[in-house]
Enzyme design. Sequence first.
Site, PDB file in Angstrom:
ATOM      1  NE  ARG A  63      -3.772  -1.466   2.880  1.00 47.02           N
ATOM      2  CZ  ARG A  63      -3.559  -2.394   3.794  1.00 47.02           C
ATOM      3  NH1 ARG A  63      -2.429  -2.411   4.461  1.00 47.02           N
ATOM      4  NH2 ARG A  63      -4.464  -3.295   4.072  1.00 47.02           N
ATOM      5  CB  THR A  64       0.259   4.725  -0.920  1.00 44.48           C
ATOM      6  OG1 THR A  64      -0.212   4.346  -2.192  1.00 44.48           O
ATOM      7  CG2 THR A  64       1.094   5.966  -1.020  1.00 44.48           C
ATOM      8  CD  GLN A  65       2.148   1.598   4.499  1.00 46.40           C
ATOM      9  OE1 GLN A  65       1.652   2.587   5.017  1.00 46.40           O
ATOM     10  NE2 GLN A  65       1.850   0.370   4.862  1.00 46.40           N
ATOM     11  CD  GLN A  66       5.321   8.242  -1.070  1.00 48.28           C
ATOM     12  OE1 GLN A  66       5.982   9.238  -0.904  1.00 48.28           O
ATOM     13  NE2 GLN A  66       5.242   7.615  -2.221  1.00 48.28           N
TER      14      GLN A  66
END
Lengths: 263, 281
Positions: free
Chosen positions: A42-45
């Site tokens: 998943r996008t983690q930023q």
Amino acid sequence: MDAFPSRWGKPRNENIDEHNTVPLHKTLPDNLTQTAYGPVTRTQQPLVTGTSVIALKYRDGIMMAADMLGSYGSLARFRDIERLMPVGDYTVVGASGDISDQQYIQHVLESLMVKEHCHDDGHVLGTPHIFEYLWRMMYNRRSKFNPLWNALVVGGVHKGDKFLGYVDLRGTTYKATTIATGFGAHLAQPILRKRVEGREDDLTEEEAIDIINDCMRVLFYRDARSMNKFQRATITAAGVNVTEPYGVDTNWGFAEKIRGYGA
Amino acid sequence: MFRNQYDNDVSTWSPQGRIHQVEYAVEAVKQGSAAIGLRSNEYAVLLALKRSSGELASYQKKLIKIDEHMGIAIAGLTSDARVLSNFMRTEAMRSKMLYDRPIPVQRIVSTIADKAQVNTQQYGRRPYGVGLLVVGYDETGPHLYESSPSGTCFEYFAMSIGARSQSAKTYLEKNYEQFANASLDELVRHGLLALRDTLQQDKELNIHNTSIGIVGKNEDFHIIEGDGLQKYLDLLGDETSRTRRGPEERSAAESIAAESSREDSNTEVDHGDVAPMDTDN
């Protein structure tokens, strides 16, 4: 670059798919546990972010401040974001970190207050209750490896007592007389601690405003992702008051002395 | 009430606009032994008469603590009561975990009432066979609620349920105006007097068959049973049984009462706190 970690270490057929444009032929059946299929990607930023939030306890209640900038990396993109969110009549939640996650939290808290209101039984969620709820929510999301990328400051007055707490994306919490997130934790916290700790019941409103302004000035000087336009929220037994945006005076005269800077 | 062709399941109305299965369920509550609740401006109190199925048996527990600020008294099927009280405990814990706040009493009672209502409307289900008196103390003060198998929940200043509870209600109706400003001892004394009125002939309140639950402003919900009850029973003085006699007659009457009560317990008809499958009538 192969964007799918589940394919790393596995051979690919270069005749058909030289640049990994097609996912690999299915090698695993459908009925396995989640982990067997490989890591979740998943996008983690955080994308659009808010910087520090600072808060302190003073004689009449809580004072909190945050600037109005939403940064897109190093671009100062959105210059009118309100990062101090009133919740009910006696609580303010200040958010730093991802702005879209902040908006989601705002939506959740609003729905919660509406549902409580609809019970119509004389019970109102106070600051400690909202704090506990946010903590449980943030910790739960962290445990599912899908955090809300924020550091929240929860301040308010509940039954005559001043409440000030911090919750972040990992579900870490603490309560203190002075709280600051992000760069504020490094630059503003020493100032806040020196001038507030021990005196939270004596500090007048004017002194508190002075301390807040000094901290925000330092943050504008030194935090490269900040802006000289911020709001200040005050919570007392009488309720919540969020000021119109304002800025503090700054002195850039020293730049004259530096070769390459100044006029 | 007699058997008719409209009482086979809960999803059948009678032509008179009644659902008989629900009414029969309410009858089950009346089979249980008496439970009384009453409240003042600062305290809410539960009192119950415990029953035992014989000399060798223990007395059936009637009061259950749900949380530090809340407790219930049950009348009817104890197994259904257990299920509901476990549910209430889970909900109470959930509120503490999510909000760090003791659950408001009205909400949990409404949730129970909604749960009970489902069983009065879905085909194939049966209504709960237990009535609850719920006392609690939250931010809006002390509360007393009654929840019944029909899915209703009302708030009361004083209420009684179970066998011969009408006599208790009569006492409560006569005296309720004194409850609001009563002290805790006065409130318990009123409750005991009301409970005494539900006793059968020649029975008396003692530390074995009585149970008291108290919650209030600075007082967590706690249940008083056994020896701890003596100081409350002493508030009644000598009059712990229903029939009021003079002191001289008393000692003679007591020995007769002691003999007859032993015989009585074997022929007691009310078995409401045990599942109705029991055949020893």
